[in-house]
Scaffold this motif. Structure first.
Motif, PDB file in Angstrom:
ATOM      1  N   ARG A 278       0.825  -1.206   0.000  1.00  0.00           N
ATOM      2  CA  ARG A 278       0.000   0.000   0.000  1.00  0.00           C
ATOM      3  C   ARG A 278       0.861   1.259   0.000  1.00  0.00           C
ATOM      4  N   TRP A 279       1.938   1.250   0.795  1.00  0.00           N
ATOM      5  CA  TRP A 279       2.838   2.413   0.820  1.00  0.00           C
ATOM      6  C   TRP A 279       3.428   2.645  -0.574  1.00  0.00           C
ATOM      7  N   LYS A 280       3.881   1.590  -1.207  1.00  0.00           N
ATOM      8  CA  LYS A 280       4.606   1.703  -2.468  1.00  0.00           C
ATOM      9  C   LYS A 280       3.690   2.008  -3.653  1.00  0.00           C
ATOM     10  N   HIS A 281       2.552   1.337  -3.710  1.00  0.00           N
ATOM     11  CA  HIS A 281       1.735   1.391  -4.927  1.00  0.00           C
ATOM     12  C   HIS A 281       0.443   2.192  -4.807  1.00  0.00           C
ATOM     13  N   ILE A 282       0.059   2.578  -3.594  1.00  0.00           N
ATOM     14  CA  ILE A 282      -1.173   3.353  -3.426  1.00  0.00           C
ATOM     15  C   ILE A 282      -0.892   4.744  -2.858  1.00  0.00           C
ATOM     16  N   ASP A 283      -0.007   4.838  -1.867  1.00  0.00           N
ATOM     17  CA  ASP A 283       0.260   6.113  -1.192  1.00  0.00           C
ATOM     18  C   ASP A 283       1.254   7.003  -1.923  1.00  0.00           C
ATOM     19  N   ASN A 284       1.898   6.507  -2.948  1.00  0.00           N
ATOM     20  CA  ASN A 284       2.890   7.251  -3.719  1.00  0.00           C
ATOM     21  C   ASN A 284       2.353   8.626  -4.132  1.00  0.00           C
ATOM     22  N   PRO A 285       3.033   9.729  -3.762  1.00  0.00           N
ATOM     23  CA  PRO A 285       2.528  11.072  -4.111  1.00  0.00           C
ATOM     24  C   PRO A 285       2.491  11.337  -5.610  1.00  0.00           C
ATOM     25  N   PHE A 286       3.201  10.538  -6.407  1.00  0.00           N
ATOM     26  CA  PHE A 286       3.143  10.691  -7.861  1.00  0.00           C
ATOM     27  C   PHE A 286       1.927   9.984  -8.459  1.00  0.00           C
ATOM     28  N   GLY A 287       1.177   9.278  -7.623  1.00  0.00           N
ATOM     29  CA  GLY A 287      -0.027   8.603  -8.093  1.00  0.00           C
ATOM     30  C   GLY A 287       0.061   7.097  -7.904  1.00  0.00           C
ATOM     31  N   ALA A 288      -1.102   6.465  -7.818  1.00  0.00           N
ATOM     32  CA  ALA A 288      -1.160   5.019  -7.632  1.00  0.00           C
ATOM     33  C   ALA A 288      -0.600   4.288  -8.845  1.00  0.00           C
ATOM     34  N   SER A 289       0.041   3.162  -8.598  1.00  0.00           N
ATOM     35  CA  SER A 289       0.672   2.377  -9.660  1.00  0.00           C
ATOM     36  C   SER A 289      -0.365   1.738 -10.579  1.00  0.00           C
ATOM     37  N   THR A 290       0.066   1.465 -11.792  1.00  0.00           N
ATOM     38  CA  THR A 290      -0.706   0.614 -12.697  1.00  0.00           C
ATOM     39  C   THR A 290      -0.292  -0.826 -12.428  1.00  0.00           C
ATOM     40  N   VAL A 291      -1.225  -1.635 -11.947  1.00  0.00           N
ATOM     41  CA  VAL A 291      -0.936  -3.032 -11.593  1.00  0.00           C
ATOM     42  C   VAL A 291      -1.859  -3.932 -12.391  1.00  0.00           C
ATOM     43  N   LEU A 292      -1.279  -4.859 -13.145  1.00  0.00           N
ATOM     44  CA  LEU A 292      -2.047  -5.808 -13.940  1.00  0.00           C
ATOM     45  C   LEU A 292      -1.881  -7.213 -13.385  1.00  0.00           C
ATOM     46  N   LEU A 293      -2.966  -7.983 -13.472  1.00  0.00           N
ATOM     47  CA  LEU A 293      -2.965  -9.359 -12.990  1.00  0.00           C
ATOM     48  C   LEU A 293      -3.323 -10.303 -14.124  1.00  0.00           C
ATOM     49  N   ALA A 294      -2.688 -11.462 -14.110  1.00  0.00           N
ATOM     50  CA  ALA A 294      -3.066 -12.551 -15.004  1.00  0.00           C
ATOM     51  C   ALA A 294      -3.831 -13.581 -14.189  1.00  0.00           C
ATOM     52  N   GLU A 295      -5.005 -13.970 -14.679  1.00  0.00           N
ATOM     53  CA  GLU A 295      -5.845 -14.928 -13.971  1.00  0.00           C
ATOM     54  C   GLU A 295      -6.140 -16.137 -14.851  1.00  0.00           C
ATOM     55  N   GLU A 296      -6.239 -17.269 -14.214  1.00  0.00           N
ATOM     56  CA  GLU A 296      -6.648 -18.492 -14.897  1.00  0.00           C
ATOM     57  C   GLU A 296      -7.474 -19.321 -13.925  1.00  0.00           C
ATOM     58  N   ASN A 297      -8.681 -19.678 -14.335  1.00  0.00           N
ATOM     59  CA  ASN A 297      -9.598 -20.432 -13.471  1.00  0.00           C
ATOM     60  C   ASN A 297      -9.789 -19.717 -12.121  1.00  0.00           C
ATOM     61  N   GLU A 298      -9.941 -18.377 -12.191  1.00  0.00           N
ATOM     62  CA  GLU A 298     -10.182 -17.531 -11.030  1.00  0.00           C
ATOM     63  C   GLU A 298      -9.018 -17.516 -10.035  1.00  0.00           C
ATOM     64  N   GLN A 299      -7.850 -17.918 -10.482  1.00  0.00           N
ATOM     65  CA  GLN A 299      -6.646 -17.872  -9.648  1.00  0.00           C
ATOM     66  C   GLN A 299      -5.669 -16.867 -10.235  1.00  0.00           C
ATOM     67  N   ILE A 300      -5.103 -15.979  -9.385  1.00  0.00           N
ATOM     68  CA  ILE A 300      -4.083 -15.034  -9.837  1.00  0.00           C
ATOM     69  C   ILE A 300      -2.773 -15.788 -10.031  1.00  0.00           C
ATOM     70  N   ILE A 301      -2.276 -15.791 -11.258  1.00  0.00           N
ATOM     71  CA  ILE A 301      -1.050 -16.552 -11.562  1.00  0.00           C
ATOM     72  C   ILE A 301       0.111 -15.651 -12.002  1.00  0.00           C
ATOM     73  N   GLY A 302      -0.153 -14.358 -12.144  1.00  0.00           N
ATOM     74  CA  GLY A 302       0.921 -13.442 -12.523  1.00  0.00           C
ATOM     75  C   GLY A 302       0.548 -12.008 -12.211  1.00  0.00           C
TER      76      GLY A 302
END
Length: 318
Positions: free
Chosen positions: A39-63
């Motif tokens: 949260r500190w690194k990717h949400i609270d950053n004063p330059f803005g929240a990070s772009t975070v992408l997830l890969a899912e397969e069969n409702e499981q996060i795999i990447g």
């Protein structure tokens, strides 16, 4: 990419599963995996929240793949950029091109408002980035001071508090010319005061100078790592310089190694206290860049390390 795998943006509800994937994929290593750090690194950053992408397969996060927002400035020129940081693939799903697909999708997501991407890959990941169009800038120059009389010493106990500091706004005005982080009070408070990973210390008179540093224990002894140094040139006079030099030399005597960004030291060597006779060495992290929204000539200039005044605090892993 398999037909059953989907890529989507992450949201706050995904954080527990993201931390679980990071632990499964990478282990704890030197950087702890926790919701607080994420949260500190990717949400609270004063330059803005990070772009975070997830890969899912069969409702499981795999990447996962994260691009952290950052801003650089060179006098009147500002650059909105991203730093390619956290990435993970579930061990049971390696070899499916997840890293590449997430990275390329991430580049599509950020291209509208981004000048370039930068990061400091290791030897294992660097070839993958180069295949996707990243270019090497080279290794970060480092200035060293060695004190063999402090061989294998212990980290000195310093308990400073950022609370109550009354830092002048003039300290956060970029000295330029040269590309450096777009400094602000909010950035320093986030980057160093609120950092959940390291205990940063400081030397300041609140008006004319601010040095931020941290101690790091190595097998060979203790390192004093100067991560940022700001001055108000208008009032940083000889008396202030002597005061800072005295305080910093006391600390250098306690440690085996003192390190600072070579570019930062070269640009401000008349303000830094004397750090010794060793030359500036290109032994820091490897820096790679990818052009997103700049002209070819503008980007070519960025590949020249002499254009930059980055500090260790800009590029150390966190």
């Amino acid at each position: 990419m398999s037909d059953t795998m989907q890529i989507r943006k992450a949201n706050s509800e995904d954080i527990p599963k993201i931390i679980e994937l990071l632990k499964i994929s990478l282990g704890e290593s030197l950087i702890p995996k926790s919701e607080k750090l994420w949260r500190w690194k990717h949400i609270d950053n004063p330059f803005g929240a990070s772009t975070v992408l997830l890969a899912e397969e069969n409702e499981q996060i795999i990447g996962l793949r994260a691009f952290m927002n950052w801003e650089w400035k060179d006098q009147d020129q500002s650059y909105k950029t991203v730093r390619a940081v956290d990435t993970a693939t579930h061990p049971a799903h390696q070899g499916k091109g997840i890293f590449k697909n997430l990275t390329l999708k991430g580049l599509e997501e950020i291209k509208q408002n981004t000048a370039f991407v930068f990061n400091t890959p290791n030897q294992k990941s660097k070839p993958g980035y180069l295949k996707m169009g990243w270019e090497e800038q080279g290794r970060m120059p480092i200035q060293l001071k060695i004190n063999p009389f402090a061989f294998k010493g212990k980290i000195p106990l310093e308990l400073f508090s950022w609370n109550g500091l009354k830092l002048s706004d003039k300290l956060f005005e970029n000295p330029g010319p040269g590309i450096q982080t777009n400094y602000s009070r909010a950035y320093f408070e986030w980057r160093y005061s609120a950092n959940p990973m390291f205990d940063y210390q400081f030397l300041t008179d609140n008006d004319s100078y601010l040095i931020v540093y941290r101690y790091k224990q190595h097998k060979f002894g203790v390192e004093l790592r100067i991560v940022d140094f700001l001055v108000n040139k208008n009032i940083f006079n000889s008396d202030k310089r002597k005061q800072l030099s005295y305080e910093l030399k006391l600390r250098c005597k306690r440690v085996f190694l003192t390190t600072v960004s070579g570019n930062h030291y070269k640009n401000m060597n008349f303000q830094y206290p004397f750090l010794g006779l060793l030359p500036i060495l290109k032994i820091g992290p490897m820096i790679t860049l990818k052009n997103i929204g700049l002209s070819s000539s503008e980007f070519e200039e960025l590949l020249n390390t002499e254009s930059w005044i980055y500090s260790l605090g800009d590029l150390e892993l966190f």
